[in-house]
Design an enzyme around this catalytic site. Structure first.
Site, PDB file in Angstrom:
ATOM      1  N   SER A  72       0.387  -1.497   0.194  1.00 54.42           N
ATOM      2  CA  SER A  72      -0.071   0.405   0.211  1.00 54.42           C
ATOM      3  C   SER A  72       0.906   1.292  -0.119  1.00 54.42           C
ATOM      4  O   SER A  72       1.483   1.211  -1.020  1.00 54.42           O
ATOM      5  CB  SER A  72      -1.147   0.269   1.245  1.00 54.42           C
ATOM      6  OG  SER A  72      -1.396   1.572   1.098  1.00 54.42           O
ATOM      7  N   TYR A 112      -5.723   7.755  -5.529  1.00 53.90           N
ATOM      8  CA  TYR A 112      -4.637   6.869  -5.133  1.00 53.90           C
ATOM      9  C   TYR A 112      -4.396   6.874  -3.956  1.00 53.90           C
ATOM     10  O   TYR A 112      -4.671   5.016  -4.024  1.00 53.90           O
ATOM     11  CB  TYR A 112      -2.993   8.114  -5.865  1.00 53.90           C
ATOM     12  CG  TYR A 112      -2.338   7.135  -4.332  1.00 53.90           C
ATOM     13  CD1 TYR A 112      -1.187   5.895  -5.869  1.00 53.90           C
ATOM     14  CD2 TYR A 112      -1.334   6.967  -3.906  1.00 53.90           C
ATOM     15  CE1 TYR A 112      -0.521   5.063  -5.360  1.00 53.90           C
ATOM     16  CE2 TYR A 112      -0.801   5.977  -3.113  1.00 53.90           C
ATOM     17  CZ  TYR A 112       0.044   5.134  -3.907  1.00 53.90           C
ATOM     18  OH  TYR A 112       1.403   4.508  -3.566  1.00 53.90           O
ATOM     19  N   LYS A 156      -5.833   2.312  -2.936  1.00 57.58           N
ATOM     20  CA  LYS A 156      -4.326   1.885  -1.648  1.00 57.58           C
ATOM     21  C   LYS A 156      -5.223   1.896  -0.133  1.00 57.58           C
ATOM     22  O   LYS A 156      -5.352   0.679   0.723  1.00 57.58           O
ATOM     23  CB  LYS A 156      -3.971   2.827  -1.142  1.00 57.58           C
ATOM     24  CG  LYS A 156      -2.883   2.973  -2.092  1.00 57.58           C
ATOM     25  CD  LYS A 156      -1.839   1.367  -2.887  1.00 57.58           C
ATOM     26  CE  LYS A 156      -0.577   1.560  -3.732  1.00 57.58           C
ATOM     27  NZ  LYS A 156      -0.351   0.133  -3.831  1.00 57.58           N
TER      28      LYS A 156
END
Length: 281
Positions: A135, A149, A153
């Site tokens: 991650s 993003y 994650k």
């Protein structure tokens, strides 16, 4: 993961660059075997030549369900799955196209979960194995310009938190790795997805839009040390669920935890008074 007398077999996505390449080097240095899952198999030619008996290469674009199934079948035994493939995407939420949003989720959420589902049957049968989800500190906290993003994650992190509760009793470890800024190819301008600009977001998103590409190869984090930390954590007794890597990640995550605690303290008097009143006879 239970101790094994033979070398472990690691399936690593995005194995030809950045953290993936560092993981490959660390795994080989530890005497283990690598199945390198990459979009361009020829990019692993030098590694295969150096370790012909311990490196296998499989073609994989993590977006492709059929390719994922083929890759896991070709890999055979998988003791450790490292879901590492990913990329950076920069832009305000409003600036980000639907196509970029969906691709980010496909590469960094759906793809890793698909591979996880594919390797779990053999791990359950053996009652051993490990799933490493690469991650980011941005998967635990977020800021202007990296919302998509972080969303991808963060989704992977929450799914993996549940996964750990499901598979830990079966002898399978789940490790969420949360790096900060490391000297990989992540911030290379050619590798980043950068959205179109809306002027109203210049003050909030402009710093990351300009700063992230200019940070390339200036980061303080050493990928080799990060890979070594992951190798040391996989298979250890009573392992953690999360592994934050880098002083920036440790500091940012501590800051997020403090902010959440402060919000909770400030609003607890409201939250604790929302139950139904007891009926008085």
């Amino acid at each position: 993961m239970s101790a094994q007398s033979t070398s472990r077999r690691w399936l690593i996505t995005g194995a030809n660059s950045g953290f993936g390449a560092a993981f490959v080097r660390a795994v080989l240095a530890a005497g283990d075997e690598v199945v390198a899952a990459v979009r361009r198999p020829d990019s692993m030619a030098e590694v295969v030549a150096a370790y012909p008996d311990r490196v296998q290469v499989v073609a994989l674009d993590v977006r492709d369900p059929d390719a994922a199934e083929r890759a896991v079948k070709e890999a055979g035994r998988v003791d450790v799955l490292v879901n590492n493939a990913g990329y950076g995407i920069v832009g305000a939420i409003e600036e980000t196209s639907d196509a970029d949003l969906r691709d980010a989720m496909e590469v960094m959420f759906h793809g890793p979960l698909r591979l996880t589902q594919l390797v779990l049957p053999q791990m359950r049968e053996r009652r051993s194995g490990a799933i490493v989800q690469v991650s980011s500190m941005g998967g635990f906290m977020s800021f202007a310009g990296v919302g998509i993003y972080s969303a991808a994650k963060g989704a992977l992190e929450l799914a993996s938190e549940a996964l750990a509760a499901e598979v830990n009793p079966l002898g399978i470890q789940v490790l969420i790795v949360e790096p900060g800024a490391f000297r990989t190819s992540f911030a290379k301008p050619a590798a980043l997805r950068i959205s179109g600009e809306i002027g109203d977001y210049a003050e909030t998103v402009g710093a990351i839009r300009d700063g992230l590409p200019s940070s390339d190869q200036q980061q303080e984090g050493d990928p080799e040390k990060a890979a070594a930390a992951v190798i040391a954590t996989v298979g250890q007794a009573n392992p953690p669920l999360r592994l934050a890597l880098g002083p920036d990640a440790v500091g940012a995550i501590r800051g997020k935890l403090a902010a959440v605690a402060a919000d909770l303290d400030a609003t607890a008097h409201l939250g604790l008074t929302t139950g139904l009143e007891s009926t008085v006879n």
